[in-house]
Write a protein that holds these residues in place. Structure first.
Motif, PDB file in Angstrom:
ATOM      1  N   GLU A  73      30.530  45.280  39.074  1.00  0.00           N
ATOM      2  CA  GLU A  73      29.984  46.327  39.945  1.00  0.00           C
ATOM      3  C   GLU A  73      28.835  45.785  40.782  1.00  0.00           C
ATOM      4  OE1 GLU A  73      31.032  49.152  40.716  1.00  0.00           O
ATOM      5  OE2 GLU A  73      32.477  49.681  39.142  1.00  0.00           O
ATOM      6  N   ASN A  82      30.301  43.550  43.460  1.00  0.00           N
ATOM      7  CA  ASN A  82      31.065  44.301  44.457  1.00  0.00           C
ATOM      8  C   ASN A  82      30.235  44.588  45.708  1.00  0.00           C
ATOM      9  OD1 ASN A  82      33.441  45.544  45.334  1.00  0.00           O
ATOM     10  ND2 ASN A  82      32.805  47.543  44.583  1.00  0.00           N
ATOM     11  N   LYS A 142      37.502  53.800  35.902  1.00  0.00           N
ATOM     12  CA  LYS A 142      36.468  54.266  36.829  1.00  0.00           C
ATOM     13  C   LYS A 142      35.943  53.172  37.752  1.00  0.00           C
ATOM     14  CE  LYS A 142      34.879  57.868  33.631  1.00  0.00           C
ATOM     15  NZ  LYS A 142      33.711  58.415  32.877  1.00  0.00           N
ATOM     16  N   GLN A 143      36.604  52.013  37.772  1.00  0.00           N
ATOM     17  CA  GLN A 143      36.098  50.919  38.600  1.00  0.00           C
ATOM     18  C   GLN A 143      36.364  51.195  40.078  1.00  0.00           C
ATOM     19  OE1 GLN A 143      34.208  48.786  36.942  1.00  0.00           O
ATOM     20  NE2 GLN A 143      34.825  50.035  35.204  1.00  0.00           N
ATOM     21  N   SER A 144      35.443  50.731  40.921  1.00  0.00           N
ATOM     22  CA  SER A 144      35.540  50.984  42.359  1.00  0.00           C
ATOM     23  C   SER A 144      36.232  49.854  43.114  1.00  0.00           C
ATOM     24  CB  SER A 144      34.128  51.184  42.940  1.00  0.00           C
ATOM     25  OG  SER A 144      33.322  50.056  42.693  1.00  0.00           O
ATOM     26  N   TYR A 145      36.740  48.868  42.399  1.00  0.00           N
ATOM     27  CA  TYR A 145      37.424  47.736  43.010  1.00  0.00           C
ATOM     28  C   TYR A 145      38.783  47.558  42.336  1.00  0.00           C
ATOM     29  CZ  TYR A 145      35.138  45.992  38.821  1.00  0.00           C
ATOM     30  OH  TYR A 145      34.691  45.866  37.537  1.00  0.00           O
TER      31      TYR A 145
END
Length: 460
Positions: A272, A275, A303-306
């Protein structure tokens, strides 16, 4: 450091030859010949041990002049070679000291159950692979049980010598194995000599990781890159929809559930942070063949944004394709570090454990590093973030440097070539005899190990 430590305990060749001559008893293959079959009882307690044991099983079947029958404890790869496990291998896959305490009663039950099964199977040889906490207790109980019953008992072989060179007083503890281990199969240079000086028959067979190259049928470069695996980067990126210009990082949080639950959250938090610096970030996680591990990872990454890809950790081709498509890797210490070096993928090593386990490691070890390449070279070629220093911020900082600093990357690539020369069996040592018997194309660690078990290992 390790080579210097081992040399301090290396005996003369004369002593080794005298010791081997003294223990010239009946060979395993000779005893098995009287029964018309070779019975091998095997025990492995973790994913890397399952891989090593399965390759040994295949090699035993390949070179044994007799039919081979297996029993014992193992995983999916050993099952594919013909072993029905007494219980799930994961039941004995516990690492650490404090972490072991809740499992002690179940461990005792499994040790007794395994020893009873071995007695009933009447093997000609018992082979335990790594997992020394379980393996040595099992071998000790089996030897005592056979003596109690008035049986000669099988030959006891342990594959992967304990890391006696890493611990204060390790050589003294090594001598304690003589009562229940007949032969050690060593995977590091000079371990054979040290074991010999302590009254233990031993053979250096080479590191099992070298078989990744041999088993993938790769054409080996006769030059410095002969121990190298080049995966298919373009195919992997295309198949998994990784966008052009994406920064790919492979995450290797371990194979045991307790290891993954401790390390993966730290790894994901580090990602995170990264990122923000690498907007097109993507991660790949090779997953061990363990349902609980997969379920945990699948939940953790939701729930990861990548972009995050899960791939099978069993498929060698897929794993090395992922390594080839990556710019860097973040891994717990272990065999995975050598896999990354085979792929020439620069990495960062991370490790956390229970506070008690960390305290014991910190004050009882003689080493300054935890990853094998750094130990062999006595240099921090690979960045290590250990114990309290293993934080998301530190991991992100190390990875950013590994990704962007060419000098950092070059150092690891050059180090890999030196490390694999150290880990490959020398044609000047006892392994050359095994190679001659097997054939010039058969100098793999598992074939040398199989040859040693059949023709050199003897009950002391």
């Amino acid at each position: 450091m390790i080579l210097r430590t081992l040399r301090n305990f290396a005996p003369s060749a004369l002593f080794c030859n005298q010791w081997r001559s003294f223990s010239s008893l009946t060979r395993v293959i000779d005893v098995a010949g009287k029964d018309g079959e070779l019975r091998v009882f095997m025990v492995a307690g973790e994913v890397s041990g399952d891989s090593i044991a399965s390759r040994l099983m295949a090699s035993l079947k390949q070179i044994s002049p007799l039919p081979v029958r297996f029993a014992g404890v193992g995983g999916d790869l050993m099952f594919n070679e013909g072993l029905q496990s007494l219980f799930p291998m994961e039941d004995i896959s516990v690492m650490g000291i404090w972490e072991l305490l809740p499992h002690l009663n179940k461990m005792r039950i499994n040790i007794k159950r395994t020893a009873e099964a071995a007695v009933s199977f009447q093997p000609h040889v018992v082979v335990t692979v790594d997992s020394k906490g379980f393996s040595f207790r099992f071998l000790r109980l089996l030897r005592a049980r056979c003596n109690q019953l008035g049986l000669g008992g099988p030959v006891h072989v342990h594959y992967v010598a304990p890391s006696f060179w890493a611990w204060k007083g390790g050589e003294v503890r090594l001598k304690g194995l003589r009562g229940f281990v007949d032969h050690l199969l060593c995977i590091l240079p000079l371990e054979e000599e040290v074991c010999c000086s302590n009254g233990l028959a031993a053979t250096f067979v080479g590191h099992p990781i070298l078989e990744d190259v041999l088993n993938m049928n790769l054409e080996r470069d006769p030059g410095p890159n002969k121990w190298k695996i080049q995966g298919n980067s373009e195919s992997f990126r295309s198949k998994h929809g990784i966008t052009s210009g994406a920064t790919v990082i492979t995450l290797l949080p371990g194979s045991r559930l307790q290891e993954v639950t401790r390390m993966l959250p730290i790894f994901l938090n580090a990602m995170e942070i990264l990122n923000h610096s690498f907007p097109k970030l993507a991660t790949v996680i090779p997953v061990a063949p363990n349902r609980d591990v997969r379920n945990y990872i699948e939940t953790a990454i939701q729930k990861q944004s990548y972009q995050t890809l899960l791939i099978s950790g069993v498929s060698q081709n897929l794993k090395y394709d992922a390594f080839s498509a990556s710019q860097a890797a973040l891994s717990t210490s272990g065999t995975a570090i050598l896999e990354l070096q085979l792929a020439r993928l620069p990495c960062v090593v991370a490790y956390r454990a229970h506070l008690l386990t960390e305290w014991i490691i910190r004050y009882k070890t003689k080493l300054r590093h935890i990853s094998l390449p750094n130990i062999l070279l006595d240099s921090a070629v690979i960045p290590e973030a250990l114990f309290g220093a293993c934080t998301p911020k530190n991991l992100a900082s190390f990875l950013s440097q590994v990704i962007t600093d060419e000098s950092f990357r070059d150092r690891q690539v050059e180090a890999a070539e030196r490390v694999f020369e150290m880990l490959s069996p020398s044609k000047k040592n006892t392994c050359s005899q095994a190679c001659e018997e097997i054939g010039s194309s058969g100098c793999s660690p598992s074939l040398i190990a199989a040859n040693t078990i059949l023709y050199s290992a003897k009950r002391l």
